[in-house]
Design an enzyme around this catalytic site. Structure first.
Site, short mmCIF file in Angstrom:
data_model
loop_
_atom_site.label_atom_id
_atom_site.label_comp_id
_atom_site.label_asym_id
_atom_site.label_seq_id
_atom_site.Cartn_x
_atom_site.Cartn_y
_atom_site.Cartn_z
N GLU A 12 24.30 39.39 15.78
CA GLU A 12 23.33 40.66 15.85
C GLU A 12 23.97 41.46 14.26
O GLU A 12 23.66 42.21 13.65
CB GLU A 12 23.87 41.74 17.11
CG GLU A 12 22.88 41.01 18.33
CD GLU A 12 23.47 41.28 19.88
OE1 GLU A 12 22.48 41.46 20.70
OE2 GLU A 12 24.63 41.83 19.47
N GLY A 78 17.58 40.91 27.51
CA GLY A 78 17.02 39.36 27.43
C GLY A 78 15.61 40.51 28.32
O GLY A 78 15.76 41.55 28.68
N MET A 168 23.62 43.14 28.91
CA MET A 168 25.93 43.40 28.92
C MET A 168 26.50 44.53 28.63
O MET A 168 27.87 44.65 28.36
CB MET A 168 26.52 42.50 28.78
CG MET A 168 25.50 40.76 29.58
SD MET A 168 26.45 39.13 29.09
CE MET A 168 27.61 39.95 30.02
N GLU A 169 25.90 45.62 27.69
CA GLU A 169 26.50 46.29 26.61
C GLU A 169 26.44 48.04 26.67
O GLU A 169 27.28 48.74 27.11
CB GLU A 169 27.18 46.15 25.30
CG GLU A 169 27.76 45.25 25.32
CD GLU A 169 26.93 43.57 25.25
OE1 GLU A 169 27.01 42.20 25.43
OE2 GLU A 169 25.22 43.98 25.34
N ASP A 192 14.77 36.31 24.96
CA ASP A 192 14.48 35.84 25.81
C ASP A 192 13.99 36.83 26.80
O ASP A 192 13.66 38.57 27.28
CB ASP A 192 15.65 35.44 26.56
CG ASP A 192 16.31 36.01 26.36
OD1 ASP A 192 16.89 35.69 27.82
OD2 ASP A 192 17.21 36.15 26.29
#
Length: 226
Positions: A12, A78, A168-169, A192
């Site tokens: 990223e 996601g 996740m962050e 995704d």
């Protein structure tokens, strides 16, 4: 304005660093920062690491040293019902795997509201810019797990029916920003779609097919901050 962009992964980071007009690298608190200009703004770009603890610790270290006027968390997420390649600007963020017990709401971290709210300025700019990307707005939910199955998405939706993406962050960074009084924004590209086909393959293919125009949305937003 001084702006800090945080991304979880080096992949990223490399995509985002191409958006700088001029750039150099410096080390702050043991973390490598790419420094440069986006429009009239001084911008710092750093990798915070994957997961809540990495994101929170490194976000706090950098925010406490750089003292940015705005933090923007960017990278991939996601999709929960939105297609790969969509750019999601979060209008709320919450944890999907936190419960502090009786008297608290599921998803609410201690000392925080259930929904942490990004900068209204970033939301207003995002809604006004012209882009050829699929730009969406909504709720991002965060947890310490790569979500990959329909059952996991169904579980998250049981608490957050209007969730648009998972990562996740984002919530951890938002919590640090709230604790330090720093405005923040979240701009994520959907890599995704968990629960819709084989999302691990989608995720792997995204990096070779990633449309760079989606990351340019972030540059457009930052250029219009005041």
């Amino acid at each position: 304005m001084k702006i800090l962009i945080l991304a979880a992964m080096n992949k990223e980071l490399q995509l985002l660093s191409s958006l700088f007009d001029d750039k150099a690298t410096e080390i702050i608190e043991g973390i490598s920062l790419v420094c440069g200009k986006v429009g009239q703004h001084d911008v710092f770009l750093a990798q915070c690491g994957i997961g809540n603890v990495n994101a929170a610790v490194n976000a706090y270290k950098i925010v406490s040293t750089v003292h940015p006027d705005m933090v923007v968390n960017s990278g991939v997420a996601g999709g929960a019902g939105i297609p790969v390649g969509s750019v999601l600007v979060a209008d709320r963020v919450a944890y999907y795997n936190v419960w502090c017990g009786p008297g608290t709401e599921y998803g609410q971290a201690d000392g925080c509201p259930l929904f942490m709210i990004p900068s209204q300025q970033i939301l207003d700019i995002s809604k006004s810019i012209q882009t050829d990307s699929d730009l969406m707005f909504g709720l991002i939910c965060t947890g310490d797990k790569f979500v990959s199955t329909p059952a996991e998405i169904a579980f998250i939706r049981s608490y957050f029916p209007d969730v648009k993406a998972v990562d996740m962050e984002s919530a951890a960074i938002a919590q640090v920003c709230m604790m330090t009084g720093t405005p923040f924004g979240i701009v994520r590209v959907v890599s995704d779609t968990p629960g819709e086909g084989e999302n691990i393959s989608q995720y792997k293919n995204f990096w070779s097919e990633a449309p760079e125009k989606t990351f340019k949305v972030l540059k457009n937003i930052i250029s219009n901050l005041s």
